[in-house]
Design an enzyme around this catalytic site. Structure first.
Site, PDB file in Angstrom:
ATOM      1  N   ARG A  27       0.841  -1.217   0.000  1.00  0.00           N
ATOM      2  CA  ARG A  27       0.000   0.000   0.000  1.00  0.00           C
ATOM      3  C   ARG A  27       0.873   1.262   0.000  1.00  0.00           C
ATOM      4  O   ARG A  27       0.536   2.259  -0.642  1.00  0.00           O
ATOM      5  CB  ARG A  27      -0.924  -0.016   1.223  1.00  0.00           C
ATOM      6  CG  ARG A  27      -1.914   1.134   1.215  1.00  0.00           C
ATOM      7  CD  ARG A  27      -2.984   0.959   2.277  1.00  0.00           C
ATOM      8  NE  ARG A  27      -3.966   2.019   2.215  1.00  0.00           N
ATOM      9  CZ  ARG A  27      -4.330   2.771   3.253  1.00  0.00           C
ATOM     10  NH1 ARG A  27      -3.794   2.548   4.439  1.00  0.00           N
ATOM     11  NH2 ARG A  27      -5.230   3.711   3.107  1.00  0.00           N
ATOM     12  N   ASN A  77      -3.427   8.745   4.141  1.00  0.00           N
ATOM     13  CA  ASN A  77      -2.118   8.217   4.543  1.00  0.00           C
ATOM     14  C   ASN A  77      -1.998   7.968   6.039  1.00  0.00           C
ATOM     15  O   ASN A  77      -1.022   7.372   6.489  1.00  0.00           O
ATOM     16  CB  ASN A  77      -1.002   9.173   4.088  1.00  0.00           C
ATOM     17  CG  ASN A  77      -0.770   9.085   2.587  1.00  0.00           C
ATOM     18  OD1 ASN A  77      -1.134   8.095   1.957  1.00  0.00           O
ATOM     19  ND2 ASN A  77      -0.169  10.123   2.019  1.00  0.00           N
ATOM     20  N   HIS A 111       0.557   4.338  -2.616  1.00  0.00           N
ATOM     21  CA  HIS A 111       0.344   5.737  -2.203  1.00  0.00           C
ATOM     22  C   HIS A 111       1.511   6.631  -2.642  1.00  0.00           C
ATOM     23  O   HIS A 111       1.321   7.818  -2.862  1.00  0.00           O
ATOM     24  CB  HIS A 111       0.139   5.821  -0.684  1.00  0.00           C
ATOM     25  CG  HIS A 111      -1.243   5.406  -0.269  1.00  0.00           C
ATOM     26  ND1 HIS A 111      -1.910   5.971   0.788  1.00  0.00           N
ATOM     27  CD2 HIS A 111      -2.097   4.493  -0.778  1.00  0.00           C
ATOM     28  CE1 HIS A 111      -3.114   5.413   0.913  1.00  0.00           C
ATOM     29  NE2 HIS A 111      -3.247   4.504  -0.028  1.00  0.00           N
ATOM     30  N   HIS A 120      -6.075  -5.732  -2.833  1.00  0.00           N
ATOM     31  CA  HIS A 120      -6.854  -5.948  -1.611  1.00  0.00           C
ATOM     32  C   HIS A 120      -7.047  -7.430  -1.292  1.00  0.00           C
ATOM     33  O   HIS A 120      -7.880  -7.777  -0.471  1.00  0.00           O
ATOM     34  CB  HIS A 120      -8.202  -5.218  -1.714  1.00  0.00           C
ATOM     35  CG  HIS A 120      -8.055  -3.723  -1.660  1.00  0.00           C
ATOM     36  ND1 HIS A 120      -9.091  -2.848  -1.888  1.00  0.00           N
ATOM     37  CD2 HIS A 120      -6.971  -2.945  -1.397  1.00  0.00           C
ATOM     38  CE1 HIS A 120      -8.651  -1.598  -1.770  1.00  0.00           C
ATOM     39  NE2 HIS A 120      -7.368  -1.627  -1.488  1.00  0.00           N
TER      40      HIS A 120
HETATM   41  C1  HEM Z   1      -8.496   1.656  -6.529  1.00  0.00           C
HETATM   42  C2  HEM Z   1      -8.658   2.407  -5.480  1.00  0.00           C
HETATM   43  C3  HEM Z   1      -8.276   2.056  -4.085  1.00  0.00           C
HETATM   44  C4  HEM Z   1      -8.956   2.427  -2.974  1.00  0.00           C
HETATM   45  C5  HEM Z   1     -10.233   3.250  -2.925  1.00  0.00           C
HETATM   46  C6  HEM Z   1      -8.258   1.873  -1.841  1.00  0.00           C
HETATM   47  C7  HEM Z   1      -8.626   2.062  -0.537  1.00  0.00           C
HETATM   48  C8  HEM Z   1      -8.046   1.436   0.544  1.00  0.00           C
HETATM   49  C9  HEM Z   1      -8.447   1.607   1.911  1.00  0.00           C
HETATM   50  C10 HEM Z   1      -9.549   2.549   2.398  1.00  0.00           C
HETATM   51  C11 HEM Z   1      -7.696   0.784   2.670  1.00  0.00           C
HETATM   52  C12 HEM Z   1      -7.787   0.549   4.167  1.00  0.00           C
HETATM   53  C13 HEM Z   1      -7.308   1.708   4.966  1.00  0.00           C
HETATM   54  C14 HEM Z   1      -7.690   1.488   6.405  1.00  0.00           C
HETATM   55  O1  HEM Z   1      -8.870   1.621   6.695  1.00  0.00           O
HETATM   56  O2  HEM Z   1      -6.798   1.144   7.213  1.00  0.00           O
HETATM   57  C15 HEM Z   1      -6.799   0.084   1.779  1.00  0.00           C
HETATM   58  C16 HEM Z   1      -5.888  -0.862   2.193  1.00  0.00           C
HETATM   59  C17 HEM Z   1      -5.009  -1.485   1.342  1.00  0.00           C
HETATM   60  N1  HEM Z   1      -4.840  -1.208   0.000  1.00  0.00           N
HETATM   61 FE1  HEM Z   1      -6.022  -0.059  -1.147  1.00  0.00          FE
HETATM   62  N2  HEM Z   1      -7.179   1.164  -2.285  1.00  0.00           N
HETATM   63  C18 HEM Z   1      -7.143   1.241  -3.644  1.00  0.00           C
HETATM   64  C19 HEM Z   1      -6.181   0.707  -4.472  1.00  0.00           C
HETATM   65  C20 HEM Z   1      -5.138  -0.056  -4.047  1.00  0.00           C
HETATM   66  C21 HEM Z   1      -4.049  -0.508  -4.890  1.00  0.00           C
HETATM   67  C22 HEM Z   1      -3.873  -0.113  -6.351  1.00  0.00           C
HETATM   68  C23 HEM Z   1      -3.247  -1.274  -4.125  1.00  0.00           C
HETATM   69  C24 HEM Z   1      -1.994  -1.990  -4.503  1.00  0.00           C
HETATM   70  C25 HEM Z   1      -1.793  -2.507  -5.700  1.00  0.00           C
HETATM   71  C26 HEM Z   1      -3.830  -1.319  -2.802  1.00  0.00           C
HETATM   72  C27 HEM Z   1      -3.336  -2.037  -1.750  1.00  0.00           C
HETATM   73  C28 HEM Z   1      -3.844  -2.009  -0.470  1.00  0.00           C
HETATM   74  C29 HEM Z   1      -3.365  -2.875   0.592  1.00  0.00           C
HETATM   75  C30 HEM Z   1      -2.321  -3.961   0.490  1.00  0.00           C
HETATM   76  C31 HEM Z   1      -4.088  -2.514   1.748  1.00  0.00           C
HETATM   77  C32 HEM Z   1      -3.923  -3.110   3.148  1.00  0.00           C
HETATM   78  C33 HEM Z   1      -2.896  -2.295   3.902  1.00  0.00           C
HETATM   79  C34 HEM Z   1      -2.558  -2.827   5.276  1.00  0.00           C
HETATM   80  O3  HEM Z   1      -2.985  -3.897   5.657  1.00  0.00           O
HETATM   81  O4  HEM Z   1      -1.809  -2.120   5.967  1.00  0.00           O
HETATM   82  N3  HEM Z   1      -4.964  -0.538  -2.786  1.00  0.00           N
HETATM   83  N4  HEM Z   1      -7.012   0.512   0.509  1.00  0.00           N
END
Ligand code: HEM
Length: 350
Positions: free
Chosen positions: A69, A101, A73, A202
């Protein structure tokens, strides 16, 4: 008999060991990056990063999601220039203080600077934090069960971070529908297939209640599976509860295609996830990834290598930071926030 059995074993193992390198290498490489950038200057770079991350993940596989993530970002805001890694300074609050972030994992920042220290110890200060983050992200995917692939290298670190407004404008909210995602990612050159594939990030990691309770309170999103919603309400009894839950119900720590199976069962956590199945423009892509993990991996590698090259700084641009969270002290007057003409003036007064 014995030889025909070993031939069969060899054949089946080579079929199982499907390689995804060709999907990365089919991508156009940004000017100034190359597949062999540190081959002679830091030949052990990739093994230093992978070896250390194996140790980190053995202790806590959750860190893989945090690193993936962090790379996303970094790249979406001002390009893959390590700007998300910078702490705030006199010029203002850093990208880290922008709402999307705030939930980046503090450990992820530490892991990147620890890798930087190990790499710089072996090779000198020639590898950028942005490159180390791109490699750490690739290894997070691979070491969680996902595809292995090569990353073009040669990124330089940015001299300044983006504003909070620019950070917010470039990272879509989890409440976004598919139209918003296609528009927002479309401006960065991503196709609908790329959008669905990247959302597959995700398949690992966690989300906080506040990222999805808008789908539970005051009214429950009718699209959401009822049992799934009931369980989420137990985890998040109020809209602002501070708990977390896995993004991929079926295999939360494995980089696989189960995220798409979740979506087909209306068990996607965010609106931005679930709507990819509800929208007729992306539904067939979700279904194809759910049915065939190889197709998902091929498309994911294509899209993530594209992401890893967004607006990179190369050549004499930026710098190689000696500490990932701060720009080098000598570069203070070379801030890229000034417009081109003014920048020239500033340089000539240095
Ligand atoms: C397309 C639009 C995207 C949205 C709206 C989005 C939104 C989010 C949100 C809201 C979270 C959780 C934050 C929290 O509540 O702690 C999250 C977690 C995550 N996102 Fe996305 N995301 C997107 C795209 C991506 C992309 C492109 C990747 C990587 C290729 C990605 C990888 C991750 C990962 C691995 C997590 C888990 C992080 C953790 O466990 O610390 N996301 N994302």
């Amino acid at each position: 008999m014995a030889s025909s059995i070993s031939l069969l074993l060899l054949l089946s193992s080579s079929l199982l060991l499907h390689s995804y390198f060709q999907y990365a290498e089919a991508q156009q490489v940004a000017d100034g990056l190359s597949w062999s950038f540190y081959n002679s200057s830091c030949p052990n770079l990739e093994s230093i990063v992978r070896k250390q991350l194996k140790k980190v993940f053995k202790n806590d596989i959750g860190q893989a999601a945090g690193l993936l993530r962090l790379h996303f970002h970094d790249c979406f805001v001002q390009g893959c220039d390590g700007s998300v890694l910078l702490d705030g300074s006199a010029s203002g609050p850093s990208e880290q203080t922008a709402p999307p972030n705030l939930s980046l994992r503090a450990e992820a920042f530490k892991i990147i600077d620890d890798l930087r220290r190990r790499v710089h110890k072996k090779c000198g200060g020639i590898v950028s934090c942005a490159d180390i983050l791109a490699l750490a992200s690739r290894d997070s995917i691979f070491l969680s069960g996902g595809p292995d692939y090569n990353v073009p290298l040669g990124r330089r670190d940015g001299l300044d971070f983006a504003t909070i407004a620019a950070t917010l404008a470039n990272l879509p909210a989890p409440s976004s529908n598919t139209t918003t995602l296609l528009e927002s990612l479309g401006t960065k050159g991503f196709t609908a297939t790329d959008v669905v594939a990247l959302s597959g990030g995700h398949t690992i990691g966690i989300g906080h209640c506040s990222s999805f309770t808008g789908r539970l309170y005051p009214n429950q999103d009718p699209v959401m599976d009822k049992t799934f919603a009931r369980n989420l309400k137990t985890i998040c009894p109020a809209p602002n509860s501070n708990n977390t839950t896995q993004l991929d119900l079926r295999s939360p720590n494995i980089f696989d295609n189960k995220y798409y199976v979740d979506l087909m069962n209306r068990q996607g956590l965010f609106t931005s996830d679930q709507d990819l199945y509800q929208d007729s423009r992306t539904r067939a892509i979700v279904t194809s990834f759910a049915a065939n993990q190889t197709i998902f991996f091929e498309n994911f590698v294509t899209a993530v290598v594209k992401m890893s090259q967004l607006n990179v700084l190369t050549g004499a641009q930026g710098e190689i930071r000696a500490n990932c969270s701060a720009r080098n002290s000598g570069s203070l007057l070379l801030s890229p926030v000034v417009v081109a003409g003014e920048e020239k003036e500033l340089r000539s007064t240095v």
